[in-house]
Design an enzyme around this catalytic site. Structure first.
Site, PDB file in Angstrom:
ATOM      1  N   VAL A   1     -15.745  11.964  23.363  1.00  9.76           N
ATOM      2  CA  VAL A   1     -14.911  13.147  23.587  1.00  9.76           C
ATOM      3  C   VAL A   1     -14.307  13.557  22.246  1.00  9.76           C
ATOM      4  CG1 VAL A   1     -12.944  14.128  24.808  1.00  9.76           C
ATOM      5  CG2 VAL A   1     -14.405  12.444  25.953  1.00  9.76           C
TER       6      VAL A   1
ATOM      7  N   GLY B   1     -12.007  10.001  21.702  1.00 13.50           N
ATOM      8  CA  GLY B   1     -12.313   8.757  22.410  1.00 13.50           C
ATOM      9  C   GLY B   1     -13.796   8.678  22.709  1.00 13.50           C
ATOM     10  N   GLU B   2     -14.198   7.557  23.290  1.00  9.92           N
ATOM     11  CA  GLU B   2     -15.607   7.394  23.646  1.00  9.92           C
ATOM     12  C   GLU B   2     -15.760   6.395  24.776  1.00  9.92           C
ATOM     13  OE1 GLU B   2     -18.184   5.108  20.875  1.00  9.92           O
ATOM     14  OE2 GLU B   2     -16.415   5.108  19.582  1.00  9.92           O
ATOM     15  N   GLY B   3     -16.889   6.524  25.474  1.00  7.60           N
ATOM     16  CA  GLY B   3     -17.229   5.606  26.552  1.00  7.60           C
ATOM     17  C   GLY B   3     -18.590   5.006  26.302  1.00  7.60           C
ATOM     18  N   ALA B   4     -19.188   4.482  27.373  1.00  6.94           N
ATOM     19  CA  ALA B   4     -20.482   3.813  27.226  1.00  6.94           C
ATOM     20  C   ALA B   4     -21.586   4.789  26.838  1.00  6.94           C
ATOM     21  CB  ALA B   4     -20.833   3.110  28.529  1.00  6.94           C
ATOM     22  N   PHE B   5     -21.538   6.023  27.376  1.00  5.89           N
ATOM     23  CA  PHE B   5     -22.637   6.959  27.164  1.00  5.89           C
ATOM     24  C   PHE B   5     -22.233   8.228  26.435  1.00  5.89           C
ATOM     25  CE2 PHE B   5     -23.542   4.817  31.307  1.00  5.89           C
ATOM     26  CZ  PHE B   5     -24.524   3.974  30.828  1.00  5.89           C
ATOM     27  N   GLY B   6     -20.937   8.434  26.210  1.00  9.27           N
ATOM     28  CA  GLY B   6     -20.521   9.691  25.607  1.00  9.27           C
ATOM     29  C   GLY B   6     -19.271   9.569  24.766  1.00  9.27           C
TER      30      GLY B   6
ATOM     31  N   ASP C   1     -12.640   7.571  41.079  1.00  6.28           N
ATOM     32  CA  ASP C   1     -12.158   6.881  39.866  1.00  6.28           C
ATOM     33  C   ASP C   1     -10.767   7.378  39.489  1.00  6.28           C
ATOM     34  OD1 ASP C   1     -12.240   5.086  37.799  1.00  6.28           O
ATOM     35  OD2 ASP C   1     -13.460   6.323  36.474  1.00  6.28           O
TER      36      ASP C   1
END
Length: 494
Positions: free
Chosen positions: A193, A186-191, A321
């Protein structure tokens, strides 16, 4: 008239069009010669003069190759940010070498403890040699280790700072060469996984890692351990790197079966990576949406989450969160709380002005005042319970806009009703957690007591802020510094 003034005026005043043209031609020739000389000089210099935001891929790769030659030295700390380095340099004269940026360009610098503060001195690499910017221009060295040896042995002061002891990398630094990336999870805004594997270079160390997380060796290979790797993507800013490392630093302090374990960080080169325990059964949100989980298993998930949150609150950690998307499932399908990117430690309250947190999990006081506490985590826990018992078929407040969800959160009535089929004990916990007055909401230890009445909860006794400050953790004795050596390969000259 003043003669000096007259000379200035006469130089400025053109005598004739023809002479001005000749002068212009001479100026162009001179400018062309200067540019040619500058271009020739820049070929010998690693970084030529560029605008602040301009980069050269060849120069960047050359610099990366130079930094790779430094990795074999334990006093080189890679891309670790200032904040983390400051905690490692404890005594006067403690120093290390690290990679950072200056005006958007990568550089190598020496960080040294001087008069109770850590100071940073950029190094310059030109014509295949190293020197110190604006300090000892007349002294040049083919290797960084030779420069360091001169500074230490000759006690050369760097604006008052004297280098005494090279501080080695901590044990939780993991070399990039020991990590293999397998597939992106997976991925987010800055990184991003990734699923990866970790080389077993030290059997005792790896055994401790496995005992800490409860993970076993992979069946395919007894020489590697499967892990999750969270890595930064793109050109990370200093602020992003600082936040990334702070998350890893917080998670390293947390050791509990219902918290994702951090094995270490990989800062030697870019991208910076955090190596985590791999949750064998993925995300709870995907799991309950895919499988027909019986109610007993859903109750187990709620108890596991409460147990992990009770542990966090006892350590004065505010998660900020908590949601089903941040609950992972281990090999025994047990809940493991993850994603501490917004978390804070050592405080009973955090007040923020701007937030990038999904609105539907926020408590009323967060919307009104921007205040986060353990009791705002309790509110988010109730929303997470709603997700679990709806089997994560939708986000909270389905069919409503964010503004409508805000109105319900701020209102006097219960913001959302328990899903059909929710056990009475969970219904009551949800109602209590949704109390508008945070002081009247139950603690996580009280919630866990209701879910698991026979469980020993003494380990989750909450600590006050005064207790945590009066009994700090023991400092681990720093390993002896590696003797400076000049056996490293010289970086290739450009």
């Amino acid at each position: 008239m003043n003669s000096e003034y007259s000379i200035v005026r006469s130089i400025r005043r053109p005598l004739s069009t023809g002479k001005r043209s000749q002068r212009s031609t001479r100026t162009k020739k001179k400018k062309a010669e200067e540019e040619k000389t500058a271009a020739s000089t820049n070929k010998k210099t690693l970084f030529s003069h560029r605008g602040k935001n301009e980069t050269n891929p060849e120069e960047t790769e050359a610099f990366a190759n130079i930094c790779r030659c430094l990795i074999e030295h334990r006093w080189y700390h890679g891309v670790m940010p200032r904040g983390e380095i400051s905690t490692l340099l404890e005594e006067e004269g403690d120093f290390c070498v690290r990679k950072t940026t200056e005006k958007g360009k990568p550089i190598v610098c020496i960080s040294v403890k001087c008069q109770k503060e850590v100071r940073h001195f950029p190094l310059v690499f030109e014509n295949g040699q190293w020197t110190l910017k604006n300090l000892i221009k007349t002294r040049r060295f083919y290797e960084v280790v030779e420069l360091l040896n001169a500074l230490v042995s000759e006690k050369i002061p760097l604006s008052g700072a004297i280098l005494i002891r090279a501080v080695p990398r901590p044990d939780y630094y993991i070399p990039h060469s020991d990590i293999s990336l397998i597939c992106k999870l997976g991925e987010g805004a800055f990184g991003e996984v990734w699923k990866g594997s970790l080389k077993r270079t030290d059997d005792d160390k790896m055994k401790k890692m496995e005992e800490k997380s409860g993970a076993g060796l992979s069946e395919k290979s007894k020489s590697r351990l499967y892990v999750a790797v969270k890595k930064m993507k793109g050109n990370a800013t200093k602020a992003m790197t600082e936040e990334f490392v702070l998350e890893a630093k917080l998670m390293r302090q947390l050791v509990h079966p219902n918290i994702v374990t951090v094995y270490g960080v990989a800062p030697s080169e870019e991208p910076l990576m955090i190596v985590l325990e791999l949750a064998a059964n993925g995300c709870l949100k995907s799991y309950v949406a895919k499988y027909q989980c019986p109610v007993d298993q859903l109750l187990q998930f709620t108890a596991d989450a409460a147990r992990g949150m009770a542990y966090l609150s006892s350590k004065l950690v505010i998660h900020r969160d908590l949601a089903a998307r941040n609950l992972l499932l281990g090999s025994a399908v047990e809940v493991k709380i993850s994603d501490f990117g917004l978390s804070s430690s050592g405080k009973t309250e955090v007040k923020v002005k701007q937030m990038k947190v999904p609105i539907r999990w926020l408590a009323p006081e967060v919307l009104e005042e921007g205040v986060f506490t353990t009791k705002t985590d309790v509110w988010a826990y109730a929303v997470t319970l709603w997700e679990i018992f709806t089997r994560c078929q939708s986000d909270p407040y389905p069919g409503l806009t964010n503004q409508q969800a805000k109105d319900l959160i701020r209102g006097d009535a219960l913001p959302m009703s328990p899903p059909e089929g929710t056990p009475p004990i969970v219904v009551k916990i949800m109602e209590d957690c949704f109390t508008k007055n945070p002081d009247e909401r139950p603690s996580f230890m009280a919630i866990l007591k209701r879910l698991c009445p026979e469980e020993d909860l003494t380990a989750y006794e909450p600590k006050s802020l005064a207790q945590s400050q009066s009994s700090p953790a023991k400092k681990s004795s720093a390993p002896s510094a590696e003797p400076l050596s000049s056996r490293s390969k010289r970086p290739a000259r450009k």
